[in-house]
Design a protein around this motif. Structure first.
Motif, PDB file in Angstrom:
ATOM      1  N   PRO A  63       0.780  -1.240   0.000  1.00 53.79           N
ATOM      2  CA  PRO A  63       0.000   0.000   0.000  1.00 53.79           C
ATOM      3  C   PRO A  63       0.812   1.290   0.000  1.00 53.79           C
ATOM      4  O   PRO A  63       0.293   2.335  -0.391  1.00 53.79           O
ATOM      5  CB  PRO A  63      -0.847  -0.115   1.282  1.00 53.79           C
ATOM      6  N   ASP A  64       2.081   1.232   0.421  1.00 58.15           N
ATOM      7  CA  ASP A  64       2.869   2.469   0.475  1.00 58.15           C
ATOM      8  C   ASP A  64       3.810   2.633  -0.720  1.00 58.15           C
ATOM      9  O   ASP A  64       4.614   3.561  -0.755  1.00 58.15           O
ATOM     10  CB  ASP A  64       3.660   2.539   1.787  1.00 58.15           C
ATOM     11  N   TRP A  65       3.705   1.763  -1.715  1.00 54.93           N
ATOM     12  CA  TRP A  65       4.546   1.872  -2.907  1.00 54.93           C
ATOM     13  C   TRP A  65       3.884   2.754  -3.953  1.00 54.93           C
ATOM     14  O   TRP A  65       2.660   2.797  -4.065  1.00 54.93           O
ATOM     15  CB  TRP A  65       4.819   0.493  -3.511  1.00 54.93           C
ATOM     16  N   GLY A  66       4.709   3.441  -4.731  1.00 52.71           N
ATOM     17  CA  GLY A  66       4.205   4.252  -5.834  1.00 52.71           C
ATOM     18  C   GLY A  66       4.005   3.432  -7.096  1.00 52.71           C
ATOM     19  O   GLY A  66       4.360   2.247  -7.164  1.00 52.71           O
ATOM     20  N   PHE A  67       3.455   4.094  -8.114  1.00 53.54           N
ATOM     21  CA  PHE A  67       3.196   3.463  -9.405  1.00 53.54           C
ATOM     22  C   PHE A  67       3.570   4.413 -10.537  1.00 53.54           C
ATOM     23  O   PHE A  67       3.434   5.634 -10.413  1.00 53.54           O
ATOM     24  CB  PHE A  67       1.701   3.138  -9.575  1.00 53.54           C
ATOM     25  N   LEU A  68       4.023   3.845 -11.649  1.00 57.07           N
ATOM     26  CA  LEU A  68       4.080   4.543 -12.927  1.00 57.07           C
ATOM     27  C   LEU A  68       3.342   3.638 -13.912  1.00 57.07           C
ATOM     28  O   LEU A  68       3.781   2.518 -14.173  1.00 57.07           O
ATOM     29  CB  LEU A  68       5.526   4.765 -13.388  1.00 57.07           C
ATOM     30  N   MET A  69       2.198   4.140 -14.426  1.00 55.11           N
ATOM     31  CA  MET A  69       1.336   3.311 -15.260  1.00 55.11           C
ATOM     32  C   MET A  69       1.012   4.031 -16.557  1.00 55.11           C
ATOM     33  O   MET A  69       0.928   5.264 -16.597  1.00 55.11           O
ATOM     34  CB  MET A  69       0.038   2.975 -14.515  1.00 55.11           C
ATOM     35  N   GLU A  70       0.809   3.247 -17.621  1.00 54.92           N
ATOM     36  CA  GLU A  70       0.582   3.869 -18.921  1.00 54.92           C
ATOM     37  C   GLU A  70      -0.676   4.720 -18.934  1.00 54.92           C
ATOM     38  O   GLU A  70      -0.678   5.821 -19.467  1.00 54.92           O
ATOM     39  CB  GLU A  70       0.492   2.808 -20.025  1.00 54.92           C
ATOM     40  N   GLU A  71      -1.761   4.224 -18.371  1.00 52.61           N
ATOM     41  CA  GLU A  71      -3.024   4.935 -18.491  1.00 52.61           C
ATOM     42  C   GLU A  71      -3.198   6.034 -17.441  1.00 52.61           C
ATOM     43  O   GLU A  71      -3.565   7.146 -17.763  1.00 52.61           O
ATOM     44  CB  GLU A  71      -4.205   3.952 -18.417  1.00 52.61           C
ATOM     45  N   ARG A  72      -2.935   5.746 -16.166  1.00 54.31           N
ATOM     46  CA  ARG A  72      -3.206   6.763 -15.140  1.00 54.31           C
ATOM     47  C   ARG A  72      -1.974   7.538 -14.738  1.00 54.31           C
ATOM     48  O   ARG A  72      -2.046   8.433 -13.892  1.00 54.31           O
ATOM     49  CB  ARG A  72      -3.908   6.143 -13.932  1.00 54.31           C
ATOM     50  N   GLY A  73      -0.811   7.215 -15.324  1.00 51.39           N
ATOM     51  CA  GLY A  73       0.394   7.992 -15.065  1.00 51.39           C
ATOM     52  C   GLY A  73       1.034   7.648 -13.735  1.00 51.39           C
ATOM     53  O   GLY A  73       1.008   6.504 -13.298  1.00 51.39           O
ATOM     54  N   PRO A  79       8.649   7.811  -1.108  1.00 48.22           N
ATOM     55  CA  PRO A  79       9.808   7.944  -1.999  1.00 48.22           C
ATOM     56  C   PRO A  79      10.983   7.042  -1.625  1.00 48.22           C
ATOM     57  O   PRO A  79      11.880   6.813  -2.442  1.00 48.22           O
ATOM     58  CB  PRO A  79      10.187   9.428  -1.882  1.00 48.22           C
ATOM     59  N   ASP A  80      10.984   6.528  -0.398  1.00 50.47           N
ATOM     60  CA  ASP A  80      12.056   5.630   0.035  1.00 50.47           C
ATOM     61  C   ASP A  80      11.744   4.169  -0.261  1.00 50.47           C
ATOM     62  O   ASP A  80      12.549   3.290   0.043  1.00 50.47           O
ATOM     63  CB  ASP A  80      12.318   5.806   1.526  1.00 50.47           C
ATOM     64  N   LYS A  81      10.577   3.915  -0.821  1.00 49.59           N
ATOM     65  CA  LYS A  81      10.164   2.554  -1.141  1.00 49.59           C
ATOM     66  C   LYS A  81      10.205   2.331  -2.653  1.00 49.59           C
ATOM     67  O   LYS A  81      10.241   3.285  -3.440  1.00 49.59           O
ATOM     68  CB  LYS A  81       8.733   2.309  -0.624  1.00 49.59           C
ATOM     69  N   PRO A  82      10.183   1.075  -3.093  1.00 49.41           N
ATOM     70  CA  PRO A  82      10.129   0.803  -4.536  1.00 49.41           C
ATOM     71  C   PRO A  82       8.822   1.309  -5.149  1.00 49.41           C
ATOM     72  O   PRO A  82       7.904   1.745  -4.444  1.00 49.41           O
ATOM     73  CB  PRO A  82      10.201  -0.727  -4.608  1.00 49.41           C
ATOM     74  N   ARG A  83       8.765   1.249  -6.480  1.00 52.77           N
ATOM     75  CA  ARG A  83       7.504   1.536  -7.161  1.00 52.77           C
ATOM     76  C   ARG A  83       7.283   0.514  -8.273  1.00 52.77           C
ATOM     77  O   ARG A  83       8.232  -0.098  -8.780  1.00 52.77           O
ATOM     78  CB  ARG A  83       7.466   2.949  -7.729  1.00 52.77           C
ATOM     79  N   SER A 105       2.946  -6.078 -18.880  1.00 56.05           N
ATOM     80  CA  SER A 105       4.321  -5.880 -18.419  1.00 56.05           C
ATOM     81  C   SER A 105       4.313  -5.190 -17.061  1.00 56.05           C
ATOM     82  O   SER A 105       3.688  -4.141 -16.896  1.00 56.05           O
ATOM     83  CB  SER A 105       5.099  -5.028 -19.428  1.00 56.05           C
ATOM     84  N   ILE A 106       4.992  -5.804 -16.078  1.00 55.06           N
ATOM     85  CA  ILE A 106       5.093  -5.228 -14.734  1.00 55.06           C
ATOM     86  C   ILE A 106       6.552  -5.312 -14.276  1.00 55.06           C
ATOM     87  O   ILE A 106       7.174  -6.367 -14.387  1.00 55.06           O
ATOM     88  CB  ILE A 106       4.202  -5.973 -13.714  1.00 55.06           C
ATOM     89  N   ALA A 107       7.075  -4.199 -13.780  1.00 54.58           N
ATOM     90  CA  ALA A 107       8.442  -4.181 -13.243  1.00 54.58           C
ATOM     91  C   ALA A 107       8.441  -3.481 -11.894  1.00 54.58           C
ATOM     92  O   ALA A 107       7.538  -2.699 -11.581  1.00 54.58           O
ATOM     93  CB  ALA A 107       9.389  -3.467 -14.211  1.00 54.58           C
ATOM     94  N   VAL A 108       9.462  -3.775 -11.094  1.00 48.38           N
ATOM     95  CA  VAL A 108       9.675  -3.084  -9.818  1.00 48.38           C
ATOM     96  C   VAL A 108      10.975  -2.299  -9.910  1.00 48.38           C
ATOM     97  O   VAL A 108      12.015  -2.841 -10.285  1.00 48.38           O
ATOM     98  CB  VAL A 108       9.744  -4.082  -8.647  1.00 48.38           C
ATOM     99  N   GLU A 109      10.892  -1.015  -9.580  1.00 51.05           N
ATOM    100  CA  GLU A 109      12.061  -0.142  -9.561  1.00 51.05           C
ATOM    101  C   GLU A 109      12.353   0.204  -8.104  1.00 51.05           C
ATOM    102  O   GLU A 109      11.507   0.762  -7.409  1.00 51.05           O
ATOM    103  CB  GLU A 109      11.762   1.128 -10.358  1.00 51.05           C
ATOM    104  N   GLU A 110      13.569  -0.139  -7.657  1.00 51.11           N
ATOM    105  CA  GLU A 110      13.921   0.052  -6.246  1.00 51.11           C
ATOM    106  C   GLU A 110      14.973   1.140  -6.078  1.00 51.11           C
ATOM    107  O   GLU A 110      15.897   1.264  -6.892  1.00 51.11           O
ATOM    108  CB  GLU A 110      14.482  -1.257  -5.657  1.00 51.11           C
ATOM    109  N   PRO A 111      14.871   1.922  -4.993  1.00 51.76           N
ATOM    110  CA  PRO A 111      15.936   2.887  -4.680  1.00 51.76           C
ATOM    111  C   PRO A 111      17.174   2.153  -4.179  1.00 51.76           C
ATOM    112  O   PRO A 111      17.067   1.213  -3.393  1.00 51.76           O
ATOM    113  CB  PRO A 111      15.307   3.764  -3.591  1.00 51.76           C
TER     114      PRO A 111
END
Length: 270
Positions: A63-73, A79-83, A105-111
């Motif tokens: 619940p505390d992770w961010g997202f970057l998605m094609e449709e909703r942006g 910010p200290d957690k993956p997205r 397609s789903i990926a995880v980007e970690e700091p």
């Protein structure tokens, strides 16, 4: 069966939950209501429903992770957690024309400790064939339980290369034509199948020997580039540098073919 993390289990569950509705929509593609998102760039109810399902599943698990998605942006998270980076339907034009070549397609980007962010987990899932291409950093790339390795071909004359072709409102026709003119005479064939994430997964699986394309978005390539690296391949920008995402240029192949492909591409752009 290779062991994978609990995080990957969460990602694959989300993709598989979205897949049945995509399959149903694909079989009823003529009845879909389609709205224009931009020049020759369509978004369908299928995209939106798949993205909503994936978003709900992943945000419930993290619940505390961010997202970057094609449709909703972009959806901000800690910010200290993956997205999560999500393309719910890569190959939308194929989908809307009844062509069975598309994927989730789903990926995880970690700091990272150095302040940078890295892709560490990837899934490219083909709902129609039930093929699950996945990778975790340092643990290899897999097709379900089969280890993936990039092609072992060393000769450009035997290589099958994938690309994306510019279309209305997208890409540089002049640049692409110059690269095509340099590469095509040297290889066994060039293919344009219309789903970059799946093309990259196929490079990781050795089905394609190489790939080039520009003007790609993060959600198109985030998962695919990790698949190729974990399958023993090389991914760079057109200059041979390590900024394919920043420059929106993707050049991928095995070690021997990458250097040859890079020489042709760089030469065409001089």
């Amino acid at each position: 069966m290779p062991s994978h993390s609990g995080l990957f289990t969460v990602i694959e569950r989300a993709a598989r939950k979205a897949a049945p509705r995509l399959r149903r929509d694909f079989n009823e593609v003529q009845q879909l209501q389609v709205s224009r998102k931009g020049p020759a760039d369509f978004v369908s109810q299928a995209d939106q429903r798949a993205e909503q399902t994936i978003y709900e599943e992943l945000s419930r698990a993290r619940p505390d992770w961010g997202f970057l998605m094609e449709e909703r942006g972009e959806v901000a998270g800690d910010p200290d957690k993956p997205r999560f980076i999500v393309d719910p339907l890569d190959g939308t034009s194929n989908f809307l024309h009844g062509i069975p070549h598309f994927c989730i397609s789903i990926a995880v980007e970690e700091p990272m400790p150095n302040g940078k962010r890295e892709i560490t987990t990837a899934l490219v899932y083909q709902p129609l064939t039930d093929e699950s291409f996945w990778a975790e950093k340092g643990r290899g790339a897999w097709l379900t339980d089969q280890r993936l390795r990039v092609s072992s071909r060393r000769d450009m004359s035997e290589a099958l290369i994938a690309t994306g072709i510019p279309f209305m409102g997208h890409g540089d026709f002049v640049e692409w034509s110059r690269i095509f003119g340099a590469v095509a005479p040297e290889v066994a064939g060039i293919r344009r199948l219309g789903a970059a994430a799946l093309d990259l997964a196929w490079v990781a699986a050795g089905r394609f020997d190489g790939f080039w394309e520009s003007d790609l978005q993060m959600w198109d390539v985030a998962a695919g580039q990790l698949l190729i690296k974990e399958a023993g391949g090389f991914v760079t920008d057109y200059r041979g540098g390590d900024k394919p995402l920043e420059r929106k240029e993707m050049l991928a192949a095995n070690d021997a073919l990458h250097s040859k492909l890079h020489k042709l591409v760089a030469g065409a752009l001089r």
